[in-house]
Write a protein that holds these residues in place. Structure first.
Motif, PDB file in Angstrom:
ATOM      1  N   CYS A  43      -5.767  43.976  67.987  1.00 32.16           N
ATOM      2  CA  CYS A  43      -4.474  44.523  68.381  1.00 32.16           C
ATOM      3  C   CYS A  43      -4.693  45.906  68.982  1.00 32.16           C
ATOM      4  CB  CYS A  43      -3.607  44.628  67.124  1.00 32.16           C
ATOM      5  SG  CYS A  43      -1.984  45.330  67.395  1.00 32.16           S
ATOM      6  N   SER A  45      -3.126  48.358  68.221  1.00 29.73           N
ATOM      7  CA  SER A  45      -3.038  49.285  67.084  1.00 29.73           C
ATOM      8  C   SER A  45      -4.427  49.567  66.501  1.00 29.73           C
ATOM      9  CB  SER A  45      -2.148  48.706  65.988  1.00 29.73           C
ATOM     10  OG  SER A  45      -0.849  48.497  66.458  1.00 29.73           O
ATOM     11  N   HIS A  67      -6.061  43.153  61.213  1.00 29.38           N
ATOM     12  CA  HIS A  67      -4.827  42.877  60.477  1.00 29.38           C
ATOM     13  C   HIS A  67      -4.156  41.578  60.923  1.00 29.38           C
ATOM     14  CE1 HIS A  67      -3.807  45.751  63.771  1.00 29.38           C
ATOM     15  NE2 HIS A  67      -2.737  44.999  63.924  1.00 29.38           N
ATOM     16  N   ASP A 162       0.585  39.110  63.491  1.00 26.25           N
ATOM     17  CA  ASP A 162       1.060  40.413  63.974  1.00 26.25           C
ATOM     18  C   ASP A 162       1.708  40.273  65.342  1.00 26.25           C
ATOM     19  OD1 ASP A 162       1.600  43.097  64.408  1.00 26.25           O
ATOM     20  OD2 ASP A 162      -0.416  43.523  65.140  1.00 26.25           O
ATOM     21  N   ARG A 349      -4.202  37.635  73.871  1.00 29.44           N
ATOM     22  CA  ARG A 349      -4.806  38.222  72.678  1.00 29.44           C
ATOM     23  C   ARG A 349      -6.300  37.961  72.628  1.00 29.44           C
ATOM     24  NH1 ARG A 349      -2.483  42.262  70.359  1.00 29.44           N
ATOM     25  NH2 ARG A 349      -1.930  42.073  68.162  1.00 29.44           N
TER      26      ARG A 349
HETATM   27 ZN    ZN Z   1      -1.188  45.131  65.269  1.00 27.62          ZN
END
Ligand code: ZN
Ligand code: NAD
Ligand code: ZN
Length: 355
Positions: A43, A45, A67, A162, A349
């Motif tokens: 991700c 993040s 995650h 996520d 992704r």
């Molecule tokens: Zn994330």
């Protein structure tokens, strides 16, 4: 069962780079459940976490990143509940206190004890201050945090926890504005955004207008069902506005959260519209009355999603309604995958698979 070593992608110092190292094999006690990882999504993040200056995040180093995890239950602590050994699952990543009203309702993303957990630097969840899924094995605190995925391929299942879940939760946050004939602008059609476009098409009647800085992302938006896509450039706000019949967008989902994306969001919103800022791109908005924001604007900062929403996105994916665009990498190539994400080249992704 509890001897031996196993591989994990660890953040050992702020600024990175993360290291693929060997760690002792975790062993579940109490309510814990051990998952053999089949896939772990990357991700943006993760990059924000890696790049965070020391002290910016309430996490202790080192910890294993990741995650977004799917895998198979291989061992359960003596008090474990939920899926049994052998079951294939996706892991709900926000790990709250587990006992407040929010956690009891499956909304660990908004745990009432978050401030206290942060003060103790317990971590936000899997791969965010606690050991996560970019590894051969993942220790989950409770079977309550697992959602069965049946025979859904692991590379499809992992990003649901996520990218899929956060997109779903953001849409639920603005759903009140998405009545008949509404227009919704999706800014940033990457991991989260391309699933948001699919979810909007599957669960609303809204016209979906997509914005990105990459042609390739706009092509993905179109394949996901967007009615219109445009690059972000000086005339984009006016262009989008005309596509809404001149009234503006009932909702904007900003999966970038940067200065230029927030500016665009403010310029295209209809009075009484909904702005959900999902991306952590460091942009800032001034809230002032009167000011640049259209009257009646509602702004939300949705964070991740709830367990019931995760069950919903898993069900949609199992029904074939939601399909993740995946770029697959072996776990041993985690650094290359992270570099590709950083350079903005990933389509959909990037997902790691233990090799
Ligand atoms: Zn994330
Ligand atoms: P990503 O890199 O996969 O996708 C981002 C997309 O935005 C890319 O297609 C990129 O080309 C595009 N983009 C970049 N700058 C842009 C701009 N100025 N205008 C329009 N498009 C632009 O990232 P992701 O993994 O989908 O994550 C998106 C953001 O959401 C990140 O900031 C991430 O940290 C954040 N995030 C938030 C939550 C939450 O709970 N709120 C959860 C997951 C991720
Ligand atoms: Zn809680």
């Amino acid at each position: 069962m509890s001897t031996g070593r196993t591989r994990a992608v660890r953040l050992t110092r702020w600024g990175g780079p993360p290291e693929l190292t060997e760690v002792p094999r975790p062993s579940p006690t109490g309510e814990e459940v051990l998952i053999e990882v089949e896939a772990a999504g990357l991700c943006r993040s993760d990059l924000h976490v890696i790049d965070a200056p020391p002290g910016a995040l309430p996490y202790r180093l080192p910890f294993t990143l990741g995650h977004e995890t799917a895998g198979r239950v291989v061992e359960r602590g003596p008090l474990a509940t939920g899926p049994g050994v052998g079951e294939r699952v996706v892991v709900y990543g926000p790990w709250g206190c587990g006992s407040c009203a929010r956690c009891a309702a499956g909304a660990d993303n908004y745990c009432d004890r978050r401030a206290a957990l942060d003060a103790d630097r317990v971590g936000t969840g899997a791969g965010l201050g606690r050991d996560g899924g970019m590894a051969d094995l993942l220790l989950v605190p409770s079977g309550r945090l697992l959602v069965p995925v049946g025979d859904l391929p692991a590379v499809q299942a992992a990003p649901l926890s996520d990218a899929g879940l956060t997109a779903c939760h953001a849409i639920e946050t603005v759903r009140g504005a998405l009545g008949e004939d509404a227009c919704v602008v999706v800014i940033g059609v990457g991991g989260l955004g391309h699933l948001a476009v699919q979810l909007l098409r599957a669960t609303t009647t809204a016209r979906v207008l997509a914005v990105d800085v990459r042609e390739e992302a706009l092509a993905l938006a179109e394949r996901c069902g967007a009615h219109f896509g445009t690059l972000l450039r000086p005339g984009t706000a006016a262009d989008l506005r005309s596509r809404t019949g001149g009234v503006g967008a009932a909702a904007v989902l900003d999966f970038v959260g940067g200065r230029s994306s927030l500016e665009l969001a403010v310029d295209v919103l209809r009075p009484g519209g909904e702005l959900a800022v999902v991306g952590s791109g460091g942009g800032e908005l001034t809230v002032r009355k009167p000011g640049a924001l259209p009257p009646g604007t509602r702004i939300s900062l949705p964070f991740w999603g709830t367990l019931p929403e995760l069950r919903t996105v898993v069900a949609l994916a199992r029904d074939g309604v939601l399909r993740v665009e995946v770029e697959q990498f072996p776990l041993s190539e985690a650094p290359q995958a992270l570099a590709r994400l950083r350079s903005g080249e990933v389509r959909g992704r990037a997902v790691l698979v233990p090799d």
